[in-house]
Design a protein around this motif. Structure first.
Motif, PDB file in Angstrom:
ATOM      1  N   ALA A 130       0.838  -1.186  -0.099  1.00 55.27           N
ATOM      2  CA  ALA A 130      -0.003  -0.015   0.091  1.00 55.27           C
ATOM      3  C   ALA A 130       0.858   1.073   0.061  1.00 55.27           C
ATOM      4  N   GLY A 168      -2.000   3.896   2.419  1.00 59.80           N
ATOM      5  CA  GLY A 168      -0.866   3.562   2.941  1.00 59.80           C
ATOM      6  C   GLY A 168      -0.718   3.144   4.171  1.00 59.80           C
ATOM      7  N   VAL A 169      -2.030   3.131   4.984  1.00 56.40           N
ATOM      8  CA  VAL A 169      -1.918   2.809   6.472  1.00 56.40           C
ATOM      9  C   VAL A 169      -3.022   1.626   6.474  1.00 56.40           C
ATOM     10  N   ARG A 170      -4.273   1.906   6.233  1.00 59.11           N
ATOM     11  CA  ARG A 170      -5.518   1.006   6.319  1.00 59.11           C
ATOM     12  C   ARG A 170      -6.645   1.576   5.803  1.00 59.11           C
ATOM     13  N   ILE A 180      -5.191  -4.024   6.690  1.00 58.97           N
ATOM     14  CA  ILE A 180      -3.902  -3.318   7.304  1.00 58.97           C
ATOM     15  C   ILE A 180      -2.581  -3.397   6.316  1.00 58.97           C
ATOM     16  N   HIS A 181      -1.903  -2.352   6.062  1.00 58.16           N
ATOM     17  CA  HIS A 181      -0.712  -2.500   5.328  1.00 58.16           C
ATOM     18  C   HIS A 181       0.293  -2.802   6.122  1.00 58.16           C
ATOM     19  N   ILE A 182       0.923  -4.148   6.027  1.00 61.22           N
ATOM     20  CA  ILE A 182       2.050  -4.581   6.810  1.00 61.22           C
ATOM     21  C   ILE A 182       2.979  -4.828   5.637  1.00 61.22           C
ATOM     22  N   ASP A 213       6.566  -4.945   6.044  1.00 54.86           N
ATOM     23  CA  ASP A 213       7.748  -5.696   6.339  1.00 54.86           C
ATOM     24  C   ASP A 213       7.086  -7.021   6.588  1.00 54.86           C
ATOM     25  N   ALA A 266       8.652  -9.992   7.856  1.00 59.07           N
ATOM     26  CA  ALA A 266       8.583 -10.690   9.109  1.00 59.07           C
ATOM     27  C   ALA A 266       7.494 -10.062  10.229  1.00 59.07           C
ATOM     28  N   ALA A 267       7.253  -8.837   9.932  1.00 60.33           N
ATOM     29  CA  ALA A 267       6.084  -8.176  10.724  1.00 60.33           C
ATOM     30  C   ALA A 267       4.688  -8.876  10.470  1.00 60.33           C
ATOM     31  N   ASN A 302       4.694 -12.369  11.800  1.00 58.52           N
ATOM     32  CA  ASN A 302       4.412 -12.330  13.093  1.00 58.52           C
ATOM     33  C   ASN A 302       2.833 -12.046  13.367  1.00 58.52           C
ATOM     34  N   ALA A 303       2.390 -11.176  12.798  1.00 62.59           N
ATOM     35  CA  ALA A 303       0.844 -10.756  12.913  1.00 62.59           C
ATOM     36  C   ALA A 303       0.115 -12.173  12.461  1.00 62.59           C
ATOM     37  N   THR A 340       0.493 -14.776  15.480  1.00 62.91           N
ATOM     38  CA  THR A 340       0.312 -14.358  16.782  1.00 62.91           C
ATOM     39  C   THR A 340      -1.376 -14.088  16.626  1.00 62.91           C
ATOM     40  N   GLN A 371      -3.016 -11.686  15.313  1.00 62.76           N
ATOM     41  CA  GLN A 371      -3.194 -10.221  15.229  1.00 62.76           C
ATOM     42  C   GLN A 371      -3.943  -9.793  14.186  1.00 62.76           C
ATOM     43  N   ARG A 373      -0.530  11.440  10.598  1.00 61.78           N
ATOM     44  CA  ARG A 373       0.844  11.099  10.576  1.00 61.78           C
ATOM     45  C   ARG A 373       1.700  11.726  11.523  1.00 61.78           C
ATOM     46  N   TYR A 427      12.878  -7.032  16.392  1.00 61.92           N
ATOM     47  CA  TYR A 427      12.505  -8.487  16.101  1.00 61.92           C
ATOM     48  C   TYR A 427      12.798  -9.291  17.429  1.00 61.92           C
ATOM     49  N   VAL A 476       8.321   1.161  10.008  1.00 62.57           N
ATOM     50  CA  VAL A 476       8.026  -0.167   9.191  1.00 62.57           C
ATOM     51  C   VAL A 476       7.786  -1.531   9.630  1.00 62.57           C
ATOM     52  N   VAL A 477       8.677  -1.933  10.790  1.00 64.16           N
ATOM     53  CA  VAL A 477       8.848  -3.188  11.617  1.00 64.16           C
ATOM     54  C   VAL A 477       7.199  -3.289  12.387  1.00 64.16           C
ATOM     55  N   ALA A 520       4.443  -1.643  11.562  1.00 60.65           N
ATOM     56  CA  ALA A 520       3.435  -1.062  10.685  1.00 60.65           C
ATOM     57  C   ALA A 520       2.958   0.056  11.526  1.00 60.65           C
ATOM     58  N   ASP A 556       7.170   6.303   1.122  1.00 63.87           N
ATOM     59  CA  ASP A 556       6.470   6.157   0.249  1.00 63.87           C
ATOM     60  C   ASP A 556       6.476   7.233  -1.046  1.00 63.87           C
TER      61      ASP A 556
END
Lengths: 519, 318
Positions: free
Chosen positions: A49, A207-209, A232-234, A236, A238-239, A242-243, A246, A248, B97, B152, B262-263, B265, B275
């Motif tokens: 996004a 760009g967010v949600r 939801i824009h994630i 990353d 790894a994030a 995780n989401a 877990t 989320q 933001r 992380y 970013v990590v 969100a 962006d």
């Protein structure tokens, strides 16, 4: 002879022998055994996004939040790809043509936009016209270029005239830019995102949600089951992993396939996989030396180890390509055009045929082409070295890759999402003079067959033609297509889906919001 | 005019000059990047006609100097302009933001600065003892690891294994404050670990430097308790460098946290800028850059003024 069929695909209609008339019809139905349950707040974590996201469908591109939230949930198109991967009507109840040149779309009655307005033919005309014409800024312009005229005939009929016959035209109307919005004086205001879809837009922070709520008047049975949806824009990876692990979010797109086996150990998550049309390609300019000689191209095609690439780059989540862009999901896929085995000796033989002992080529690569493109290029360098081909991998910047490298440099890494029909794929990328003909390929027989097959309404003849074309592209084309990548996504076991999922995009053809439900 | 006031006026004036230079550099740097907005939006689907149509409509085909002058003129009349990519006013895109960024920076500062000052003072008080060594080792470890890696590790320990905290910090305007704080605990922790070492080490060093001075010796000889010596006698004289490092870290918390955003969100200004650079959306890039630059300029000014207020000798340097 015109028939209105229920739940049929193009193949069935054509096989019915109705050579002079095509008819397509659908009825909404539920795809699951048990009736889906209603309710719940569905949260999806999505990879792409951007703050620059725009509600105007002419600009839609890589933003998954836009594509899933607007195309997949807020709007409908004239036609759609069902979860069974078959073409069916969406806002159009039927699509008929006597000659393949004039298409008559009958609209479904009584469908209303979120603002209460009833969908009529003028809305369709305005929505399609948005992408047409010399002033068009639309990413879908090439798709509607074949349309010479589109007009309303009464409130419920749209008549489209094409420059030349095309048996596949209804399939083009599934394109995700071609959503139907409410027209006012021949124009659609896209900003409020008023559609006919299963959900209406509540809020969108670009760009967010994006937040959606259920459309209580939705016309498709068994669809639109969640009460609220949050995209939801994630970005990353790894994030995102995780989401989902877990809890989320309830679903994510593009999980990390390198660590997918770890995620699979998590009993609360299940993985969905679909073999779609997306394929990774390596186009060579067939009018630039040394690629002018088909023997050189064949040498390159034999010098790549597809098995290894599928295992290392795709982690087994895909299949070997056969240098033709037609995938098993397509109707006329020729499964007898087999992927070439890795054979350095054969590659050397072809080099010799071309009068060369060794060969040195530059290959431009960036991960903008696809994730792992640079690794693929480097692996190819290793494979090709054994055949006496020295591949010099040039790392290009991701920025501007599609404008400055692809179609500009003679040998590059590339990606195609693929197209649901053979004609669409071939005519946009492989036909002589096509805008995106990234190999500058011009094959007389192929071009002739392409035109014939497009207007051919007999299914058996068409199949034979497309088989031959796949063989020609594979043997003489300018592109190495080493692999088809599967669509992979991850979903909480709390979310249920139908038995079959669409493979035109990931997440049930970007329509999981409309089609899935909480078990 | 008092010397302090005249310095402030001068610095503000210089600040505006700096901003003008920054805006020009940013504008032409984006211009030099390969590809423009039309090409970035259309991506692989770009055709020469559609690209030309977008350029014409958005005025991207005009000479860059002309576009820059236009933009400056708009800015001087108080108009930040609109995003080229989606036509939304920049105030709307950046407003929420900005709040998020300031909130996260504020929350992180409220945790990390008192914590690191205390640790620095404690370390100075017990210097060369076990507690000083432990604080130092811990802080140096934290600052040596990249932020995303710390993030992380925290996610792994506190979200995946323990299941206590959410790893997604997606907040929006209607998130209640309690929920917002809960969601941002992990990012705040990450940022705290990233900045604490810096402030802590400097506090300790500044105080330890002074401990050899004759007047501290005097205080000790008077029989004052060690903590009183440090807090009442050493700290006020060590304030100048401490204020400096605190304020610079504040600036960092506002402008430098895009990786953490970013990590987790987290919808902050940093992501908006990244962006917009990606899409070559110049007005948005300009607006965010100017905000970041003014933050730096302002906070540097505040740091200098506060330093001088704490140590007026600095104003009369020979």
């Amino acid at each position: 002879m015109t028939r209105i069929l229920d739940n049929v695909n193009r193949r069935d209609v054509l096989m019915g022998g109705a050579a002079t008339a095509l008819a397509l019809g659908v009825a909404p139905r539920s795809f699951a055994q048990a009736a889906p349950k209603k309710g719940g707040r569905y949260r999806i974590g999505l990879s792409h996004a951007n703050a620059a996201d725009n509600h105007d469908p002419a600009t839609w591109g890589t933003s998954a939040v836009i594509n899933m939230g607007l195309y997949g949930a807020t709007y409908n198109c004239l036609m759609e790809t069902g979860p069974d991967n078959k073409l069916r009507g969406e806002l159009a109840e039927s699509a008929q043509s006597e000659d393949g040149k004039t298409w008559v779309f009958k609209l479904r009655r009584g469908v209303t936009f979120h603002n209460g307005k009833t969908v009529d033919a003028d809305d369709v005309v305005a929505s399609i016209n948005h992408h047409r014409g010399p002033q068009s800024k639309s990413a879908a312009k090439a798709i509607v270029d074949a349309v010479t005229d589109i007009k309303a005939d009464g409130k419920e009929t749209v008549i489209v005239t094409l420059a030349a016959a095309s048996a596949d035209f209804p399939a083009l109307m599934t394109d995700w830019h071609l959503v139907i919005g409410p027209a006012k004086e021949g124009k659609v205001d896209w900003e409020p995102a008023v559609g006919t879809g299963a959900y209406s837009l509540v809020s969108h922070e670009r760009g967010v949600r994006m937040v959606l709520k259920r459309n209580p008047n939705y016309w498709k049975a068994g669809c639109g089951n969640f009460e609220d949806v949050e995209l939801i824009h994630i970005g990353d990876i790894a994030a995102r992993m995780n989401a989902i692990s877990t809890g989320q979010v309830d679903t994510i797109n593009r999980p990390d396939i390198k660590t997918l086996s770890l995620l699979q150990r998590n009993t609360s998550v299940s993985i969905d996989e679909a073999t779609g049309t997306q394929h990774y390609t390596m186009p060579m300019f067939t009018d630039v030396a040394p690629f002018t000689d088909n023997n050189v191209r064949l040498a390159m095609k034999h010098a790549i180890d597809r098995k290894v690439l599928v295992q290392t780059i795709l982690h087994g989540r895909g299949r070997e390509g056969n240098d033709s862009p037609i995938t098993p999901t397509n109707t006329y896929f020729a499964d007898d055009v087999k992927p070439r085995a890795y054979d350095p000796d054969k590659a050397k033989f072809h080099l010799k045929q071309a009068g060369l002992a060794t060969l040195k080529v530059d290959l431009s690569a960036a991960d903008a082409a696809f994730t792992g493109a640079i690794d693929t290029a480097v692996l190819f360098k290793e494979h090709a070295a054994k055949a006496g081909i020295d591949v010099n991998v040039i790392r290009e910047p991701n920025e501007g890759y599609w404008s400055n490298v692809w179609t500009k440099k003679p040998f590059v890494m590339c990606f195609w999402a693929g197209r649901p029909t053979e004609d669409w794929m071939f005519s946009q990328v492989y036909a002589k003079g096509a805008r995106w003909n990234d190999t500058h390929w011009d094959h007389e027989k192929f071009n002739k067959l392409l035109l014939e097959a497009r207007g051919e309404l007999d299914q058996a003849k068409r199949r034979a033609m497309y088989r031959e074309m796949q063989q020609i592209v594979s043997d003489e084309g300018g592109v190495i297509i080493p692999m088809f990548a599967n669509f992979v996504s991850a979903r909480s076991v709390k979310v249920a889906r139908g038995q079959s999922i669409a493979a035109n995009f990931d997440l049930d053809g970007w329509k999981c919001i409309e089609r899935w439900w909480f078990a | 005019m008092s010397p302090l006031a005249s310095m402030i006026v001068k610095r503000i004036g210089l600040g505006f000059v700096t901003l003008a230079v920054v805006s020009a550099v940013v504008f032409f740097a984006v211009y030099l990047l390969p590809g423009d907005l039309a090409e970035e939006i259309l991506g692989q689907a770009a055709t020469p006609e559609t690209v030309a149509n977008i350029r014409r409509e958005l005025g991207l085909d005009r000479p860059p100097i002309e576009r820059y002058v236009d933009w400056i003129t708009g800015l001087l009349s108080g108009d930040f302009g609109r995003s080229l990519a989606n036509g939304r006013p920049i105030a709307e895109l950046a407003g929420m933001r900005l709040v998020n960024t300031l909130y996260l920076a504020g929350f992180a500062a409220a945790v990390s600065i008192p914590l690191s000052l205390t640790l620095g003072i404690v370390a100075a008080l017990y210097r060369e003892k076990l507690i000083d060594r432990s604080i130092n080792v811990a802080a140096l470890t934290a600052i040596s690891l990249p932020e995303f890696f710390i993030a992380y590790i925290l996610i792994f320990a506190l979200t995946v294994k323990a299941g206590w905290l959410p790893s997604l910090a997606t907040v929006s305007a209607d998130t209640p404050l309690g929920e917002r704080m809960f969601r941002s605990i992990l990012p705040v922790l990450t940022l705290t670990l990233a900045v604490a070492a810096h402030v802590m080490r400097l506090t300790r060093a500044a105080i330890v430097n002074l401990l050899a001075s004759p007047y501290i010796e005097m205080a000790r000889l008077k029989g004052l308790k060690p903590w009183r010596v440090i807090l009442r006698h050493a700290l006020p004289n060590a304030l100048a460098p401490i204020i400096n490092v605190v304020v610079l870290n504040l600036a960092y918390l506002i402008v430098g946290v895009v990786v953490v955003e970013v990590v987790f969100a987290y919808p902050g200004l940093g992501q908006l800028m990244v962006d917009s650079v990606g899409k070559r959306d110049v007005p948005v890039v300009q607006a965010t850059c100017l905000f970041f630059a003014s933050t730096y300029i302002m906070l540097n000014l505040v740091a200098d003024v506060a330093t001088i207020a704490a140590d007026p000798r600095l104003l009369h340097r020979r």
